[in-house]
Motif scaffolding. Structure first.
Motif, PDB file in Angstrom:
ATOM      1  N   TYR A 265       8.265  -2.131 -10.233  1.00 30.69           N
ATOM      2  CA  TYR A 265       8.300  -2.783  -9.390  1.00 30.69           C
ATOM      3  C   TYR A 265       9.987  -2.805  -9.001  1.00 30.69           C
ATOM      4  O   TYR A 265      10.087  -3.845  -9.084  1.00 30.69           O
ATOM      5  N   SER A 266      10.782  -1.816  -7.440  1.00 29.72           N
ATOM      6  CA  SER A 266      11.878  -1.896  -7.396  1.00 29.72           C
ATOM      7  C   SER A 266      12.383  -1.790  -6.205  1.00 29.72           C
ATOM      8  O   SER A 266      11.075  -0.961  -5.577  1.00 29.72           O
ATOM      9  N   PRO A 267      12.781  -2.513  -5.379  1.00 29.48           N
ATOM     10  CA  PRO A 267      12.469  -1.873  -3.348  1.00 29.48           C
ATOM     11  C   PRO A 267      12.822  -0.491  -3.353  1.00 29.48           C
ATOM     12  O   PRO A 267      14.041  -0.520  -3.698  1.00 29.48           O
ATOM     13  N   GLY A 268      11.953  -0.575  -2.473  1.00 30.24           N
ATOM     14  CA  GLY A 268      12.303   1.072  -1.929  1.00 30.24           C
ATOM     15  C   GLY A 268      12.170   2.351  -3.069  1.00 30.24           C
ATOM     16  O   GLY A 268      12.493   3.489  -2.960  1.00 30.24           O
TER      17      GLY A 268
ATOM     18  N   MET B 202       1.028 -14.199  -3.428  1.00 30.19           N
ATOM     19  CA  MET B 202       0.151 -15.680  -2.936  1.00 30.19           C
ATOM     20  C   MET B 202      -0.618 -15.585  -1.520  1.00 30.19           C
ATOM     21  O   MET B 202      -1.690 -15.806  -1.070  1.00 30.19           O
ATOM     22  N   GLU B 203       0.367 -14.444  -0.572  1.00 30.85           N
ATOM     23  CA  GLU B 203      -0.139 -14.629   0.717  1.00 30.85           C
ATOM     24  C   GLU B 203      -0.913 -13.598   1.596  1.00 30.85           C
ATOM     25  O   GLU B 203      -2.161 -14.058   1.464  1.00 30.85           O
ATOM     26  N   GLN B 204      -1.257 -12.930   0.366  1.00 37.01           N
ATOM     27  CA  GLN B 204      -2.317 -11.993   0.793  1.00 37.01           C
ATOM     28  C   GLN B 204      -3.466 -11.715  -0.644  1.00 37.01           C
ATOM     29  O   GLN B 204      -5.131 -11.899  -0.029  1.00 37.01           O
TER      30      GLN B 204
ATOM     31  N   LYS C 195       1.886  -3.208   1.559  1.00 38.38           N
ATOM     32  CA  LYS C 195       2.300  -3.666   2.437  1.00 38.38           C
ATOM     33  C   LYS C 195       3.854  -3.426   1.792  1.00 38.38           C
ATOM     34  O   LYS C 195       4.733  -3.172   2.683  1.00 38.38           O
ATOM     35  N   LEU C 196       4.451  -3.502   0.812  1.00 38.65           N
ATOM     36  CA  LEU C 196       5.635  -3.138   0.428  1.00 38.65           C
ATOM     37  C   LEU C 196       6.129  -1.230   0.527  1.00 38.65           C
ATOM     38  O   LEU C 196       7.519  -1.846   0.766  1.00 38.65           O
ATOM     39  N   GLU C 197       5.197  -0.412   0.479  1.00 39.64           N
ATOM     40  CA  GLU C 197       5.961   0.651   0.105  1.00 39.64           C
ATOM     41  C   GLU C 197       5.700   0.937   2.174  1.00 39.64           C
ATOM     42  O   GLU C 197       6.521   1.512   2.320  1.00 39.64           O
ATOM     43  N   ARG C 198       5.326   0.248   2.720  1.00 34.58           N
ATOM     44  CA  ARG C 198       5.730   0.070   4.669  1.00 34.58           C
ATOM     45  C   ARG C 198       6.814  -0.708   4.763  1.00 34.58           C
ATOM     46  O   ARG C 198       7.530  -0.477   5.610  1.00 34.58           O
ATOM     47  N   ASN C 199       7.052  -1.758   3.840  1.00 34.20           N
ATOM     48  CA  ASN C 199       8.408  -2.382   4.815  1.00 34.20           C
ATOM     49  C   ASN C 199       8.573  -2.768   3.061  1.00 34.20           C
ATOM     50  O   ASN C 199       8.344  -3.846   2.491  1.00 34.20           O
ATOM     51  N   PRO C 200      10.131  -1.816   2.545  1.00 33.26           N
ATOM     52  CA  PRO C 200      10.568  -2.448   1.507  1.00 33.26           C
ATOM     53  C   PRO C 200      10.952  -3.723   1.431  1.00 33.26           C
ATOM     54  O   PRO C 200      10.769  -4.320   0.387  1.00 33.26           O
TER      55      PRO C 200
ATOM     56  N   ASP D 158      -8.304  -5.834 -12.099  1.00 36.61           N
ATOM     57  CA  ASP D 158      -7.652  -5.166 -10.533  1.00 36.61           C
ATOM     58  C   ASP D 158      -8.156  -5.950  -9.328  1.00 36.61           C
ATOM     59  O   ASP D 158      -9.016  -4.983  -8.463  1.00 36.61           O
ATOM     60  N   PRO D 159      -7.457  -7.044  -8.797  1.00 38.76           N
ATOM     61  CA  PRO D 159      -7.660  -7.571  -7.747  1.00 38.76           C
ATOM     62  C   PRO D 159      -7.134  -7.178  -6.919  1.00 38.76           C
ATOM     63  O   PRO D 159      -6.234  -6.467  -7.050  1.00 38.76           O
ATOM     64  N   LYS D 160      -8.252  -7.287  -5.366  1.00 40.61           N
ATOM     65  CA  LYS D 160      -7.535  -6.489  -4.226  1.00 40.61           C
ATOM     66  C   LYS D 160      -6.244  -6.933  -3.570  1.00 40.61           C
ATOM     67  O   LYS D 160      -5.241  -6.030  -2.605  1.00 40.61           O
ATOM     68  N   PRO D 161      -6.012  -8.485  -3.814  1.00 43.26           N
ATOM     69  CA  PRO D 161      -4.410  -8.570  -3.183  1.00 43.26           C
ATOM     70  C   PRO D 161      -3.725  -7.921  -3.962  1.00 43.26           C
ATOM     71  O   PRO D 161      -2.599  -7.966  -3.088  1.00 43.26           O
ATOM     72  N   PHE D 162      -3.558  -7.508  -5.317  1.00 41.52           N
ATOM     73  CA  PHE D 162      -2.363  -6.956  -5.752  1.00 41.52           C
ATOM     74  C   PHE D 162      -2.236  -4.814  -4.873  1.00 41.52           C
ATOM     75  O   PHE D 162      -0.748  -5.036  -4.620  1.00 41.52           O
ATOM     76  N   ALA D 163      -3.078  -4.475  -4.995  1.00 40.77           N
ATOM     77  CA  ALA D 163      -3.552  -3.545  -3.788  1.00 40.77           C
ATOM     78  C   ALA D 163      -2.811  -3.883  -3.065  1.00 40.77           C
ATOM     79  O   ALA D 163      -2.028  -2.345  -2.172  1.00 40.77           O
ATOM     80  N   MET D 164      -3.064  -4.534  -1.812  1.00 42.63           N
ATOM     81  CA  MET D 164      -3.206  -4.823  -0.265  1.00 42.63           C
ATOM     82  C   MET D 164      -1.453  -5.147  -0.248  1.00 42.63           C
ATOM     83  O   MET D 164      -1.196  -4.197   0.535  1.00 42.63           O
ATOM     84  N   LEU D 165      -1.096  -6.081  -1.489  1.00 39.13           N
ATOM     85  CA  LEU D 165       0.614  -6.167  -1.263  1.00 39.13           C
ATOM     86  C   LEU D 165       1.438  -4.652  -1.699  1.00 39.13           C
ATOM     87  O   LEU D 165       2.458  -4.310  -0.988  1.00 39.13           O
ATOM     88  N   LEU D 166       0.896  -3.900  -2.577  1.00 38.31           N
ATOM     89  CA  LEU D 166       1.507  -2.700  -3.181  1.00 38.31           C
ATOM     90  C   LEU D 166       1.648  -1.531  -1.393  1.00 38.31           C
ATOM     91  O   LEU D 166       2.810  -1.616  -1.347  1.00 38.31           O
TER      92      LEU D 166
END
Length: 320
Positions: free
Chosen positions: A5-8, A139-141, A120-125, A110-118
């Motif tokens: 994963y790279s920002p943006g 960890m927050e997720q 979130k990052l897609e909306r705000n890189p 495939d834990p759900k927090p990983f998909a939740m973070l992705l």
């Protein structure tokens, strides 16, 4: 599978079939190893100059195997909740490696927090500009997901409580005790996950990539407080489960005692009529009541009265 994963940018995956050709993207802040093969482990190790723990090493429970530093990197392994929407969620280990470059995660599910973070990052890189940021947001997720699972489990326990103390005669204790047993197992697994996260937060606080940044320290302190709060809530749910199990077993004993009491009273009430019937059923030649016209009605009346008198006595004593 190797995901970078790279920002943006979109998440890139290593080409299948030739992990040796994989190279580390220069702006990558997160390398996610999903069900990695030994070849993929070695490819990441060559790119970063660090060792990647195997699945067997991740499953070890000793603190020294789950929290350690090696070659300038911080290794932590947490038990993450799996299938949190099920009656009995599971636990699977996930390893996080904080390095001078990207964060490395190693997982075999495939834990759900990983998909939740992705998402979130897609909306705000811009949220994650470094590996330590990815670690904190991940960890927050995980904490948020644990909170959701705990809330669901607490709601199930509350529903069972309302049923147990509904006051109805037939409650279906077998089904309720099964539900409470499953809730207890879920509660224990949530407790194990939160306890591991609390240890990780204390250990990660000493990592220089977090310790030297006031914002990162505050974020980690907030996560620590959240974990402690959820642990306290989870312990309250555990106490409620224990109480309801004891209450359900007590109500079962009361119900069984009531049934036995009915049979005991019936046996005592019908004992005198049985005695009278037995006496008049004996084949003796000289029983003066037998030839009398009132003999049969008198025997019936004696049996009825002998049955009613014990019942009246039990009622007066409050045993019925």
């Amino acid at each position: 599978m190797i995901r970078a994963y790279s920002p943006g940018r979109e998440v890139s995956e290593a080409p299948a079939g030739d992990p040796a050709a994989w190279t580390l993207p220069p702006d990558a802040v997160w390398i996610d190893l999903v069900n990695p093969t030994p070849e993929e482990d070695r490819a990441v190790e060559r790119a970063l100059g660090l060792s990647v723990p195997t699945r067997a090493e991740m499953a070890e429970l000793e603190a020294s195997s789950r929290l350690y530093r090696d070659n300038g990197a911080t290794y932590v392994t947490a038990d993450i909740i799996q299938h949190g929407d099920a009656d009995m969620p599971g636990l699977e280990p996930v390893t996080f490696v904080l390095t001078a470059g990207p964060l490395i995660t190693v997982r075999y599910f495939d834990p759900k927090p990983f998909a939740m973070l992705l998402d979130k990052l897609e909306r705000n890189p811009a949220l994650c500009g470094a590996g330590a940021d990815v670690f904190l947001h991940l960890m927050e997720q995980i904490i948020d997901r644990a909170s959701d699972v705990l809330s669901t489990n607490a709601a199930k326990v509350e529903a069972v409580s309302n049923h147990v103390f509904s006051g109805r005669k037939t409650v279906g204790f077998e089904k309720l005790i099964t539900q409470l047993g499953r809730a207890h197992i879920a509660n224990a697994r949530i407790e194990q996950s939160l306890a591991g996260l609390a240890r990780i937060f204390a250990f990660a606080a000493l990592d220089e990539r977090i310790e030297r940044r006031a914002e990162a320290r505050e974020h980690l302190n907030s996560l620590t407080r959240d974990a402690q709060s959820l642990t306290s809530h989870n312990q309250a749910v555990a106490a409620s489960i224990d109480f309801q199990l004891s209450a359900a077993l007590g109500l079962i004993n009361i119900e069984q005692s009531s049934i036995i009491k009915i049979f005991s009273v019936a046996a005592v009430a019908f004992l005198p009529p049985t005695l009278i019937a037995s006496i008049y059923g004996m084949n003796f030649d000289h029983m003066p009541e037998l030839p009398q016209v009132w003999g049969y009605p008198a025997a019936l009346a004696a049996m009825v009265v002998s049955a009613l008198l014990p019942l009246a006595w039990f009622k007066r004593k409050g045993w019925l």
